[in-house]
Design an enzyme around this catalytic site. Structure first.
Site, short mmCIF file in Angstrom:
data_model
loop_
_atom_site.label_atom_id
_atom_site.label_comp_id
_atom_site.label_asym_id
_atom_site.label_seq_id
_atom_site.Cartn_x
_atom_site.Cartn_y
_atom_site.Cartn_z
CD GLN A 89 0.96 -8.59 -2.66
OE1 GLN A 89 1.40 -9.53 -3.48
NE2 GLN A 89 -0.57 -8.32 -2.77
CB THR A 131 -5.83 3.51 -4.83
OG1 THR A 131 -6.25 2.63 -3.87
CG2 THR A 131 -6.95 4.60 -5.05
CB THR A 151 -6.45 -10.11 1.57
OG1 THR A 151 -5.86 -11.11 0.67
CG2 THR A 151 -5.41 -9.22 1.59
CG ASP A 186 -1.87 -1.27 1.06
OD1 ASP A 186 -2.26 -1.65 0.07
OD2 ASP A 186 -2.50 -1.68 2.40
P1 GDP Z 1 -0.82 0.43 -3.55
O1 GDP Z 1 -1.40 -0.85 -3.12
O2 GDP Z 1 0.81 0.40 -3.37
O3 GDP Z 1 -1.08 0.76 -4.92
O4 GDP Z 1 -1.35 1.50 -2.79
P2 GDP Z 1 -2.90 1.50 -2.20
O5 GDP Z 1 -3.77 2.13 -3.14
O6 GDP Z 1 -3.35 0.25 -1.54
O7 GDP Z 1 -3.06 2.68 -1.02
C1 GDP Z 1 -2.52 4.07 -1.19
C2 GDP Z 1 -3.32 4.93 -0.82
O8 GDP Z 1 -2.94 6.32 -0.68
C3 GDP Z 1 -4.59 5.21 -1.71
O9 GDP Z 1 -5.70 5.65 -1.29
C4 GDP Z 1 -3.91 6.27 -2.54
O10 GDP Z 1 -4.96 7.08 -3.19
C5 GDP Z 1 -3.48 7.10 -1.47
N1 GDP Z 1 -2.12 8.01 -2.10
C6 GDP Z 1 -1.17 7.70 -2.83
N2 GDP Z 1 -0.21 8.71 -2.70
C7 GDP Z 1 -0.60 9.41 -2.09
C8 GDP Z 1 -0.13 10.61 -1.57
O11 GDP Z 1 1.21 11.02 -1.77
N3 GDP Z 1 -0.59 11.33 -0.69
C9 GDP Z 1 -2.01 11.00 -0.18
N4 GDP Z 1 -2.41 11.77 0.68
N5 GDP Z 1 -2.35 9.88 -0.38
C10 GDP Z 1 -1.73 9.17 -1.43
P1 IMO Z 2 -0.86 -4.12 -2.29
O1 IMO Z 2 -0.35 -4.55 -3.54
C1 IMO Z 2 -0.87 -4.50 2.07
C2 IMO Z 2 -1.09 -8.62 3.59
C3 IMO Z 2 -2.29 -9.03 4.50
C4 IMO Z 2 -1.71 -10.04 5.27
C5 IMO Z 2 -0.47 -10.71 4.58
C6 IMO Z 2 -0.97 -12.09 3.94
O2 IMO Z 2 -2.16 -3.39 -2.22
O3 IMO Z 2 0.28 -3.50 -1.71
P2 IMO Z 2 -2.59 -12.76 1.91
O4 IMO Z 2 -3.99 -12.37 1.55
O5 IMO Z 2 -1.44 -12.25 0.81
O6 IMO Z 2 -2.37 -14.20 2.14
O7 IMO Z 2 -2.03 -11.89 3.08
O8 IMO Z 2 -0.19 -9.63 3.60
N1 IMO Z 2 -1.23 -8.06 2.35
C7 IMO Z 2 -1.32 -6.83 2.00
N2 IMO Z 2 -1.08 -5.84 2.87
N3 IMO Z 2 -0.96 -4.54 0.82
C8 IMO Z 2 -1.29 -5.48 0.02
O9 IMO Z 2 -0.96 -5.28 -1.42
C9 IMO Z 2 -1.26 -7.04 0.54
N4 IMO Z 2 -1.45 -8.07 0.27
C10 IMO Z 2 -1.38 -8.95 1.16
O10 IMO Z 2 -3.05 -7.96 4.92
O11 IMO Z 2 -1.21 -9.36 6.42
MG MG Z 3 -2.74 -1.81 -1.94
#
Ligand code: GDP
Ligand code: IMO
Ligand code: MG
Length: 422
Positions: A222, A42, A129, A13
């Site tokens: 991840q 996202t 998840t 994330d």
């Molecule tokens: P990913 O899994 O690595 O693609 O990240 P996610 O989408 O799960 O989580 C990142 C979150 O932070 C999302 O809700 C993005 O819209 C938000 N986001 C990304 N970059 C920024 C930033 O620079 N500032 C803020 N405030 N939010 C961000």
């Molecule tokens: P993105 O790509 C954050 C975490 C789960 C759990 C562990 C194992 O959005 O960054 P799983 O479902 O893989 O067996 O879960 O890994 N996890 C993540 N945490 N971002 C993810 O993906 C994740 N994918 C799995 O919360 O702790």
């Molecule tokens: Mg994510």
């Protein structure tokens, strides 16, 4: 040509989806190499927010091909829902998406096994998840799995039934009730739809494209600290989330890897169980969660929050061979006058600056150093010159410790809130 890899350096994330979307115009092909619908990436632009789970984050851009590589695990139901959601936004996925024949399929029973396993673990659960990721990769390495290419075999349904039978046998050992008939029809229908999509030998195709001079970006899911080998085992995911995973997950030789772009938040978050040395268990952690809107894109769970952990970041950069860093969510820290950074740990009175094998909250104490913050709203900053001096100093500190430049700074979730540094 070489393949650039973009991946998370923390516990996921970090903002991979956003940056892949920002960088896509520089590439011809975006390829996911591992993970599955446990990911939630996202993208925000033109007043719209969209979360992708299986489909690469280049899908919104015209003239770019997207590849789901052999290292990915696909839940056909979630995947088809993504396709439909994109169609409702006017994106016709089929012409711009290629799926590897060798990618493994997540069966409904894999999801049930995931849930049964987690239930049995009780307090020791991974915090999965519940998307069936672990059981699917177990079947892959156990040589029982079904792959996308198998859906074209005349005996696919028999193979499916055989594997389901095996899974039901396993499920009978758990105190776990389920109703498979609630999931099966949708799954089989989604498989039918997948038969009409572009399923290919993606390793051949990708290498041919590279030979022809096409530019490829591999999109990680991840993060390094969730890697099956190098993460905080057993609180990890079941795939290779590091740059090495791009080789095995796409069929690309190590000699063909170019830049490795490592993404990290200016602080840390983790969702699910497992060690988190710099975690804040107090109202400061709550403030970070609120300011950063730290709730999972896949499960909606609140993310645990803490300060930037330098030993962990250094470790992640090392195992990935990071060449460029990308710092996300610096705007979120605009509510803080000082920004502490975890510089090292103390274990049994000893100064430790490497992530240790055992990270036990009882014995490991994080040590922080206060850095001057950059209070105020930075979300409107669009140029490097406008960045507050203290934020630039924060980045210089990280660059010096990690030994790689921060090429991109992100100051908000929108595509436009991104500064590419000179
Ligand atoms: P990913 O899994 O690595 O693609 O990240 P996610 O989408 O799960 O989580 C990142 C979150 O932070 C999302 O809700 C993005 O819209 C938000 N986001 C990304 N970059 C920024 C930033 O620079 N500032 C803020 N405030 N939010 C961000
Ligand atoms: P993105 O790509 C954050 C975490 C789960 C759990 C562990 C194992 O959005 O960054 P799983 O479902 O893989 O067996 O879960 O890994 N996890 C993540 N945490 N971002 C993810 O993906 C994740 N994918 C799995 O919360 O702790
Ligand atoms: Mg994510």
């Amino acid at each position: 040509m070489k393949v650039d890899v973009l991946l998370g350096l923390q516990w996921g994330d970090e903002g991979k989806g956003k940056i892949v979307d920002v960088l896509t115009p520089q590439y011809d092909i975006i390829a996911r190499f591992q993970g599955g619908p446990n990911a939630g990436h996202t993208l925000e632009f033109d007043g719209m927010k969209h979360v992708l789970h299986t489909i690469p984050s280049g899908i919104f851009r015209d003239d770019v091909m997207n590849v789901i590589g052999n290292g990915v695990v696909i839940d056909p139901v979630i995947f088809q829902k993504e396709v439909d959601d994109l169609a409702s936004l006017g994106v016709d996925v089929n012409p711009r998406l290629l799926i590897s024949r060798k990618a493994h399929l997540i069966l409904p029973t894999h999801r049930l096994l995931d849930a049964a396993n987690e239930k049995e673990k009780g307090k020791k659960k991974i915090g999965s998840t519940l998307r069936g990721i672990g059981p699917t990769y177990m079947d892959k390495t156990g040589r029982n799995g079904l792959r996308v290419g198998d859906i074209f075999r005349p005996d696919f349904k028999q193979r499916y039934d055989q594997l389901v039978k095996k899974h039901c046998g396993l499920l009978s050992h758990f105190d776990f009730e389920y109703d498979l008939s609630a999931f099966e029809p949708d799954w089989l229908e989604s498989i039918e739809r997948m038969r009409g999509m572009q399923v290919i030998d993606s390793e051949h195709w990708l290498n041919e494209q590279l030979d022809a001079g096409k530019r490829v970006l591999a999109e990680g899911a991840q993060g390094a600290l969730l890697d099956i080998d190098f993460g905080s085992y057993p609180f990890v995911t079941s795939s290779t989330t590091t740059s090495a995973g791009a080789c095995t997950g796409l069929g690309i030789a190590p000699t063909r890897i170019g830049e490795v772009i490592g993404i990290f938040k200016a602080y840390c978050t983790r969702v699910g169980s497992g060690p988190f040395p710099s975690e804040l268990h107090d109202e400061v952690g709550d403030k970070l969660r609120e300011a950063g809107n730290e709730f999972g894109a896949t499960t909606g769970r609140p993310r645990r929050c803490g300060w930037l952990d330098m030993p962990a970041l250094h470790y992640a950069a090392m195992i990935n061979g990071v060449t460029t860093l990308c710092m996300m969510k610096a705007d979120v820290l605009g509510d803080f006058d000082t920004v502490p950074v975890c510089t090292h740990y103390e274990v049994d009175g000893e100064h430790v600056d490497k992530l240790p094998y055992v990270v036990d909250e009882g014995t490991l104490k994080p040590h922080t150093q206060d850095m001057p913050g950059w209070p105020g709203d930075q979300t409107g900053v669009r140029t490097e010159e406008e960045l507050p001096k203290t934020l630039v100093e924060y980045m210089a500190y990280i660059e010096a410790k990690i030994g790689s430049p921060i090429g991109i700074v992100s100051l908000g979730p929108n595509r436009l809130q991104t500064i590419i540094r000179k």
